[in-house]
Motif scaffolding. Structure first.
Motif, short mmCIF file in Angstrom:
data_model
loop_
_atom_site.label_atom_id
_atom_site.label_comp_id
_atom_site.label_asym_id
_atom_site.label_seq_id
_atom_site.Cartn_x
_atom_site.Cartn_y
_atom_site.Cartn_z
N PRO A 1 0.80 -1.23 0.00
CA PRO A 1 0.00 0.00 0.00
C PRO A 1 0.84 1.28 0.00
CG PRO A 1 -0.93 -1.59 1.51
CD PRO A 1 0.38 -2.15 1.07
N TYR B 1 -10.50 0.78 -7.23
CA TYR B 1 -9.32 -0.07 -7.05
C TYR B 1 -9.68 -1.54 -7.20
CZ TYR B 1 -10.15 -2.40 -2.56
OH TYR B 1 -10.61 -3.23 -1.57
N GLU C 1 -4.24 -1.80 -3.37
CA GLU C 1 -4.64 -0.97 -2.23
C GLU C 1 -3.63 0.14 -1.99
OE1 GLU C 1 -4.47 -4.23 -2.19
OE2 GLU C 1 -6.41 -5.05 -1.57
N ILE D 1 -6.90 3.20 1.61
CA ILE D 1 -7.75 2.02 1.45
C ILE D 1 -7.38 0.95 2.47
CG2 ILE D 1 -8.36 0.13 -0.10
CD1 ILE D 1 -8.04 2.08 -2.44
N GLN D 2 -6.08 0.74 2.66
CA GLN D 2 -5.64 -0.26 3.63
C GLN D 2 -6.06 0.13 5.05
OE1 GLN D 2 -4.50 -3.06 2.87
NE2 GLN D 2 -3.53 -3.93 4.68
N LYS E 1 -9.79 -0.63 5.39
CA LYS E 1 -10.04 -2.07 5.52
C LYS E 1 -9.68 -2.58 6.91
CE LYS E 1 -8.92 -4.68 2.00
NZ LYS E 1 -8.13 -5.26 0.89
#
Length: 545
Positions: free
Chosen positions: A341, A491, A496, A500-501, A504
């Protein structure tokens, strides 16, 4: 005005084609997609489903509530910062930096770590017999969004107050008006357009907010959350409803931006620039009181950053964080086991920043210096992203480039494209503001000496724009690398980015690991700002001058 058939005219045409393909076409697909096929229209479903109507109502109510709270905090703070010197005033100068450094996803995460059901403050107070109400829903949304966005109102208001001619106040007082009344009757109407314009900007940001709405929204249905759910539902995306909900958010923002532009245009005729009032030194209890109040606001604004740093070095077992038990394991896991990431963010945001700034610089030059029949359309279209939330941009790009002649879905290209479209107005505004101050005679003199027009632009105009371009590049980078709402739509697995990571990991309850990624994201954002402001002396916050 550049004549039709000149190199500048054809460059304008080429820029319009690019914008038509990557901006207008996706927007067209969103709007037309809302009407569906056959008898199923997204608008009929919207009007028939109470949860959709409730989401629209809640979004408007949240926008109004957050706008009101940001004004209540920011306007008094801006007034005392512009008119008085008080102990600790220098710390108020970091407020715009806080806005840039702390992305919304991190702000929402850390507020949850502090005041969520298992938050450190919540547990501490519970141990002492004090049970806090749930932070999810309206309380968390209003508090987190207020402290994310109030600096937008603060920056606009403090600039207006510093630019206000204090002689108007003095004239009113010489006629027997008290100091308080003179401010209310003379200064307030003059700075009001700036306050309202900034407040409306906050409203548009709330409408398009995704990270905070998703993480802290709880059971409160909101437009951005339902739009995202329609786009990525496990049972299959609902293209009609995702288009309809995205169209509603676009309509709301466009309406507010129209009102904002009207207010700003009226303000240009009302604001009188002149001799600003000299800041008065406040001593004693009054100065201490103002200093403490301003300090509390800054401390609350910095709490997410402090919580993030602590969380990154806190030992955890799954979702359970052992506060006070320090470790570097979270960062070690990031760099040793899952650095992708970070790498993706650097590559995608870096590419988008370079392309966006190059494109913005050329388009700004055409609009300001080489006006022709096409540049009015160019000027209008480049402002469209201001009316598009990140979720809407992502949905439009996926709908437009999922297949066909340019299949970008599933590639890094669509992420970079989403970044470019999302932040295009940043570069346009910065470059244009500088070009208006560059005399045409400088370029004309170069051309008269035999230097071709394009070479004159590259050798004469571009160097004069360098400081503004550098500032735009840093601001574009800081906002692009932290972008979530558009990138999470477009994405694909293995691509990622840091935001985004983080999202999540928050969704999985792994706050310590999310904090480690968040800390790295903060460093990635902060380093270019430090280099730009300290090494190259670039003024990123000229609006405060």
């Amino acid at each position: 005005m550049a004549r039709a058939g000149s190199v500048w005219f054809w460059l304008s045409a080429a820029m319009l084609v690019v914008l038509a393909v990557f901006l207008v076409y996706p927007l067209f697909n969103i709007v037309t997609g809302s009407f569906g096929t056959g008898s199923r229209s997204g608008w009929s479903v919207l009007l028939a489903e109470p949860r959709y109507l409730q989401a629209v109502t809640n979004t408007v109510m949240l926008g109004i509530a957050v706008t009101a709270t940001t004004v209540v905090i920011a306007v008094p703070l801006a007034y005392v910062a512009a008119r008085y010197d008080f102990p600790g005033k220098s710390v108020v100068a970091i407020l715009p930096l806080i806005t840039l450094v702390i992305p919304e996803v991190i702000s929402a995460q850390t507020w949850l770590m502090m005041l969520g059901n298992n938050g450190v403050f919540t547990r501490y107070l519970a141990d002492h017999g004090i049970d806090l109400p749930s932070f999810y829903g309206w309380p968390g949304l209003i508090i987190a969004l207020t402290f994310s966005y109030y600096t937008y109102v603060y920056i606009g208001t403090v600039a207006a107050i510093r630019g206000f001619d204090s002689q108007l106040e003095e004239a009113a007082q010489s006629l027997g008006t008290s100091p308080v009344a003179s401010r209310l009757r003379v200064m307030l109407p003059v700075i009001m357009p700036a306050v309202l314009a900034s407040a409306l900007l906050v409203f548009t940001l709330v409408v398009g907010n995704f990270a905070t709405a998703t993480i802290l929204g709880g059971r409160v249905p909101l437009l951005s959350v339902l739009t995202y759910q329609a786009a990525v539902a496990e049972s299959g995306a609902d293209p009609v409803m995702q288009s309809t909900l995205a169209s509603v958010s676009i309509g709301l923002v466009m309406l507010v931006l129209f009102v904002q532009r009207w207010i700003v245009s009226r303000g240009r005729h009302e604001v009188v620039q002149g001799r600003g009032a000299k800041a008065a030194r406040m001593r004693g209890l009054s100065g201490l009181g103002i200093g403490v109040a301003a300090g509390i606001i800054v401390v609350i604004s910095l709490l997410p950053l402090a919580t993030l740093v602590a969380g990154a070095f806190t030992r955890a077992r799954g979702p359970v964080m052992r506060w006070g038990d320090w470790t570097t394991a979270n960062l070690e896991r990031l760099f040793n086991n899952a650095p992708e990431p970070l790498f993706n963010s650097l590559v995608y945001a870096g590419t988008a920043t370079v392309v966006s700034i190059a494109f913005s610089t050329l388009v700004s030059y055409l609009i300001v210096k080489k006006r022709n029949l096409l540049t009015p359309a160019l000027d209008y279209i480049t402002a469209l992203p201001l009316a598009l939330s990140g979720t809407a941009i992502g949905i439009g790009l996926v709908m437009s480039f999922n297949a066909g002649w340019l299949p970008l879905t599933g590639t890094a290209g669509i992420i970079v494209l989403a970044y470019i479209v999302r932040r295009l107005p940043f570069g346009i505004r910065n470059a244009s503001s500088t070009l208006y101050n560059v005399p045409n005679s400088i370029e004309e003199a170069s051309i008269s000496l035999g230097v071709p027009p394009v070479s004159s632009f590259l050798r004469v105009v571009l160097p004069l724009m360098a400081p503004a371009i550098a500032a735009a590049a840093v601001l574009t980078w800081t906002t692009t690398v932290a972008e979530l709402s558009a990138s999470i739509i477009v994405y694909s697995g293995g691509r990622e980015t840091l935001p985004i990571q983080i999202y999540k990991l928050i969704d999985s309850g792994l706050m310590a690991q999310a904090s480690a990624y968040g800390l790295v994201l903060i460093v990635v954002i902060l380093l270019p700002i430090i280099v730009a402001t300290r090494v190259f002396r670039i003024d990123l916050f000229s609006s405060r001058a």
